[in-house]
Write an enzyme that holds these catalytic residues in place. Structure first.
Site, PDB file in Angstrom:
ATOM      1  N   PHE A 122      -1.689  -7.195  -4.740  1.00  0.00           N
ATOM      2  CA  PHE A 122      -1.578  -6.185  -5.714  1.00  0.00           C
ATOM      3  C   PHE A 122      -0.077  -5.952  -6.121  1.00  0.00           C
ATOM      4  O   PHE A 122       0.781  -6.229  -5.276  1.00  0.00           O
ATOM      5  CB  PHE A 122      -1.931  -4.960  -4.999  1.00  0.00           C
ATOM      6  CG  PHE A 122      -2.009  -3.641  -5.914  1.00  0.00           C
ATOM      7  CD1 PHE A 122      -3.179  -3.539  -6.740  1.00  0.00           C
ATOM      8  CD2 PHE A 122      -1.144  -2.550  -5.860  1.00  0.00           C
ATOM      9  CE1 PHE A 122      -3.372  -2.307  -7.481  1.00  0.00           C
ATOM     10  CE2 PHE A 122      -1.241  -1.466  -6.597  1.00  0.00           C
ATOM     11  CZ  PHE A 122      -2.450  -1.235  -7.391  1.00  0.00           C
ATOM     12  N   ASP A 193      -2.220  -6.630   4.170  1.00  0.00           N
ATOM     13  CA  ASP A 193      -2.362  -5.521   3.306  1.00  0.00           C
ATOM     14  C   ASP A 193      -4.012  -5.103   3.417  1.00  0.00           C
ATOM     15  O   ASP A 193      -4.954  -6.066   2.874  1.00  0.00           O
ATOM     16  CB  ASP A 193      -1.968  -5.525   2.130  1.00  0.00           C
ATOM     17  CG  ASP A 193      -2.156  -4.143   1.345  1.00  0.00           C
ATOM     18  OD1 ASP A 193      -2.891  -3.369   1.637  1.00  0.00           O
ATOM     19  OD2 ASP A 193      -1.375  -3.727   0.443  1.00  0.00           O
ATOM     20  N   TYR A 218      -6.662   6.570   0.751  1.00  0.00           N
ATOM     21  CA  TYR A 218      -7.390   7.407  -0.328  1.00  0.00           C
ATOM     22  C   TYR A 218      -8.684   6.365  -0.938  1.00  0.00           C
ATOM     23  O   TYR A 218      -9.407   6.809  -1.878  1.00  0.00           O
ATOM     24  CB  TYR A 218      -6.515   8.017  -1.394  1.00  0.00           C
ATOM     25  CG  TYR A 218      -5.841   6.780  -2.108  1.00  0.00           C
ATOM     26  CD1 TYR A 218      -6.156   5.819  -2.767  1.00  0.00           C
ATOM     27  CD2 TYR A 218      -4.234   6.799  -1.601  1.00  0.00           C
ATOM     28  CE1 TYR A 218      -5.441   4.880  -3.506  1.00  0.00           C
ATOM     29  CE2 TYR A 218      -3.393   5.804  -2.200  1.00  0.00           C
ATOM     30  CZ  TYR A 218      -3.854   4.741  -3.055  1.00  0.00           C
ATOM     31  OH  TYR A 218      -3.125   3.696  -3.487  1.00  0.00           O
ATOM     32  N   LYS A 219      -8.864   5.087  -0.208  1.00  0.00           N
ATOM     33  CA  LYS A 219      -9.805   4.173  -0.960  1.00  0.00           C
ATOM     34  C   LYS A 219     -10.908   4.514  -0.059  1.00  0.00           C
ATOM     35  O   LYS A 219     -11.689   5.604  -0.079  1.00  0.00           O
ATOM     36  CB  LYS A 219      -9.213   2.808  -0.829  1.00  0.00           C
ATOM     37  CG  LYS A 219      -8.292   2.870  -1.854  1.00  0.00           C
ATOM     38  CD  LYS A 219      -7.361   1.474  -2.106  1.00  0.00           C
ATOM     39  CE  LYS A 219      -6.439   1.469  -3.187  1.00  0.00           C
ATOM     40  NZ  LYS A 219      -5.414   0.285  -3.403  1.00  0.00           N
ATOM     41  N   ARG A 365     -14.756  -3.765 -12.704  1.00  0.00           N
ATOM     42  CA  ARG A 365     -14.866  -3.838 -11.267  1.00  0.00           C
ATOM     43  C   ARG A 365     -15.716  -2.537 -10.492  1.00  0.00           C
ATOM     44  O   ARG A 365     -15.744  -1.483 -11.231  1.00  0.00           O
ATOM     45  CB  ARG A 365     -13.313  -3.575 -10.850  1.00  0.00           C
ATOM     46  CG  ARG A 365     -13.144  -3.693  -9.134  1.00  0.00           C
ATOM     47  CD  ARG A 365     -11.395  -3.683  -9.126  1.00  0.00           C
ATOM     48  NE  ARG A 365     -11.047  -2.379  -9.181  1.00  0.00           N
ATOM     49  CZ  ARG A 365     -10.096  -1.782  -8.588  1.00  0.00           C
ATOM     50  NH1 ARG A 365      -9.295  -2.597  -7.715  1.00  0.00           N
ATOM     51  NH2 ARG A 365      -9.504  -0.574  -8.662  1.00  0.00           N
TER      52      ARG A 365
HETATM   53  C1  LIG Z   1      -4.182   0.312  -3.595  1.00  0.00           C
HETATM   54  C2  LIG Z   1      -3.194  -0.498  -3.317  1.00  0.00           C
HETATM   55  C3  LIG Z   1      -2.011  -0.350  -2.913  1.00  0.00           C
HETATM   56  C4  LIG Z   1      -1.367   1.327  -3.416  1.00  0.00           C
HETATM   57  O1  LIG Z   1      -0.067   1.237  -3.063  1.00  0.00           O
HETATM   58  P1  LIG Z   1       0.226   3.009  -3.148  1.00  0.00           P
HETATM   59  O2  LIG Z   1       1.664   2.805  -2.609  1.00  0.00           O
HETATM   60  O3  LIG Z   1      -0.464   3.820  -2.312  1.00  0.00           O
HETATM   61  O4  LIG Z   1       0.248   3.518  -4.581  1.00  0.00           O
HETATM   62  C5  LIG Z   1      -1.152  -1.258  -2.688  1.00  0.00           C
HETATM   63  N1  LIG Z   1      -1.423  -2.314  -2.300  1.00  0.00           N
HETATM   64  C6  LIG Z   1      -2.738  -2.989  -2.518  1.00  0.00           C
HETATM   65  C7  LIG Z   1      -3.135  -4.146  -2.105  1.00  0.00           C
HETATM   66  C8  LIG Z   1      -3.473  -1.901  -3.180  1.00  0.00           C
HETATM   67  O5  LIG Z   1      -4.873  -2.429  -3.324  1.00  0.00           O
END
Ligand SMILES: *Cc1c(COP(=O)(O)O)cnc(C)c1O
Length: 406
Positions: A122, A193, A218-219, A365
Site C-alpha cells: 500500500f 502489515d 477500521y477494516k 474490489r
Molecule cells: C488501509 C491501509 C493503510 C492505511 O493506513 P492509515 O494510516 O490508517 O491511513 C496502511 N497500509 C495498508 C497496507 C493498508 O491497507
C-alpha cells in the site's frame, strides 16, 4: 429474505450477522475498507461520553482505566493474530506505526542499508519508508520489487523486509512463515502489515517469528472510521527497541514529569501521546464480536464466500476478468475483477445497494467479511452486477464522475 442459499444452513457464523447494523437494502462488500458498525457499539461509546467523560471527568483515566486502554485493546487484537499478551498496542494510525516499527527495525541492523518492499504494498507504507530514509540521512535505500521477486532480493544488504501480507488491490497473500524465515536466513528483520489480514485470515505472528507488525483498526476489526491502528513487537525485541517518536506516553514515568526521556519497558514504549479514548473505546467494544469466534471458522467461511463469488461472476459476467489469484490459499478475504469502465460499474452497483470499491486503474474490489455476509448475499449481489453489465445501465454520466474517495 426471499430465498436462502444451501450453504447458509450449516454456517456456524450465521448468528453473527444479527450483531451488526446493516442498512436495509445494502449488501456490503467493503468491510476491507471500513467495517460495519456492530449494534452494541453506539451504546458503549455513548456511555464513555456521557458517563465516563461526562461524570467522571479527569478521574476516568484511573477509574475507567483509560490509561491502559491502548494495551487492553492491543491484547484483544493480539488474540486474533497469534500475538501474546503485552506485545500489541492499539495506537496512532497505521502510517505512523509503520514509521515507528521501521525505524526500530533499522536500528537493529545499523550496518545494513536496504529497506526491501514490493510494488503490491500500500503506497502509504512506501511513502513513510521513503520519508524515514530521507530523515535518517544515513544512506538507506528503499528497494521496491515485484511481489514474486522479494525472496530473490534477500541478501546481506537488507536491513528490513517490509511487506503487506494481503495485497490491497488483488488480495494476493504472501506466505508469512516462509518469507520471514528467508528474511531471517539472510539476516534481515521482517515487518508485516496486517491491514487486510487482522480479523479476516488466520495469522500466527509468534509462530512465524515475525519481528514487527502493524495493521488497521477500521477494516475487518470494525473499529469505526479512523479507529486507532495496532503495532506488534516480537517478545525477542521488546527490550531492545525504542520508538523514534519519544512522547510522554512511552515514558517510564509520565507523571514524574522528568526533563529526560526514559522509555517504559514493554510494548507501551511504542506509544506517543494521549490516546484517542473515544475512538479506542469504539474499537475495544467492537472487538467483543470476536470473543467467541475461531479465526479458522472465519477463514473457512471467507473462502466459501469468495469461491462462490468468483464462480457466480465468471458464470454470469463474462465481461470481467479475475485479477485475484484463483487458488483460495493464495488469496486473502477479497476478490478483485478488472474492467475498463470498472469505476462506473462500481458506482452503478453502489446505487443499487451493492457496496464494493474501486482501485485505479481498473480494479473493482469486493471484500468478504464472514461475520456479516451470507452466501445468499453473494448470489444476490452478482445478480445485480450481471444486470448492470447486461443492460449497460452503468453507462451514464453520473456514474463516471470520480469522487474524492473511491
Ligand atoms: C488501509 C491501509 C493503510 C492505511 O493506513 P492509515 O494510516 O490508517 O491511513 C496502511 N497500509 C495498508 C497496507 C493498508 O491497507
Amino acid at each position: 429474505m426471499t430465498s436462502q442459499h444451501p450453504s447458509d444452513q450449516n454456517d456456524n457464523l450465521r448468528h453473527k450477522k444479527d450483531a451488526f447494523h446493516l442498512p436495509e437494502g445494502v449488501i456490503y462488500l467493503d468491510g476491507n475498507s471500513l467495517g460495519v458498525l456492530p449494534k452494541h457499539v453506539p451504546g458503549r461509546v455513548a456511555d464513555v461520553v456521557t458517563e465516563q467523560w461526562g461524570t467522571s471527568l479527569i478521574r476516568a483515566w484511573n477509574s475507567h482505566s483509560w490509561f491502559d486502554l491502548p494495551l487492553r485493546t492491543g491484547d484483544r487484537i493480539g488474540r486474533l493474530i497469534g500475538a501474546p499478551n503485552g506485545t500489541v498496542v492499539a495506537c496512532d494510525s497505521t502510517s505512523v506505526n509503520v514509521f515507528k516499527v521501521l525505524s526500530a527495525a533499522l536500528s537493529l541492523r545499523p550496518e545494513r542499508k536496504v529497506i526491501l518492499s514490493d510494488s503490491g504494498n500500500f503506497p502509504t507504507d512506501l511513502y513513510v519508508a521513503a520519508g524515514l530514509k530521507d530523515l535518517l540521512a544515513k544512506g538507506h535505500e528503499l528497494k521496491i520489487v515485484a511481489p514474486e521477486e522479494v525472496e530473490a532480493m534477500l541478501d546481506d544488504q537488507v536491513a528490513a523486509m517490509m511487506l503487506t501480507q494481503v495485497d490491497y488491490r488483488t488480495g494476493r497473500v504472501h506466505d508469512m512463515n516462509d518469507l520471514t524465515r528467508k528474511a531471517h536466513d539472510a539476516g534481515a528483520i521482517a515487518i508485516w502489515d496486517l491491514a487486510h489480514s487482522a480479523g479476516a485470515i488466520e495469522v500466527d505472528l509468534l509462530g512465524a517469528k515475525a519481528d514487527f507488525a502493524i495493521g488497521c483498526g477500521y477494516k475487518y476489526l470494525n473499529g469505526g472510521p479512523g479507529a486507532p491502528a495496532f503495532l506488534y513487537v516480537s517478545p525477542d525485541h521488546l527490550d531492545k527497541v525504542s520508538s523514534p517518536l519519544t512522547g510522554w506516553m512511552g515514558h517510564e514515568a509520565p507523571f514524574a514529569f522528568d526533563l529526560d526521556y526514559r522509555p517504559v519497558s514493554g510494548i507501551a514504549c511504542m506509544t506517543v501521546g494521549t490516546p484517542a479514548i473515544l475512538a479506542l473505546s469504539s474499537l475495544h467494544a467492537a472487538l467483543d464480536i470476536f470473543e467467541d469466534v475461531d479465526m479458522a471458522d472465519i477463514r473457512a467461511k471467507s473462502i466459501s464466500l469468495s469461491e462462490l463469488f468468483i464462480a457466480e461472476v465468471e458464470a454470469r459476467c463474462p465481461q470481467l476478468t479475475l485479477a485475484s489469484p484463483r487458488s483460495p490459499s493464495e488469496r486473502g478475504s477479497q476478490v478483485s475483477f478488472r474492467f475498463g469502465e470498472g469505476y462506473a460499474v462500481m458506482q452503478a452497483l453502489i446505487a443499487r445497494g451493492v457496496i464494493g470499491d474501486f482501485r485505479a486503474p481498473d480494479v473493482m474490489r469486493f471484500g468478504f467479511a464472514p461475520l456479516y455476509l451470507s452466501h445468499q448475499d453473494i448470489v444476490d449481489a452478482v445478480a445485480i452486477l450481471a444486470d448492470i453489465l447486461d443492460t449497460g445501465s452503468w453507462d451514464r454520466p453520473e456514474f463516471k464522475t470520480r469522487a474524492k474517495v473511491t
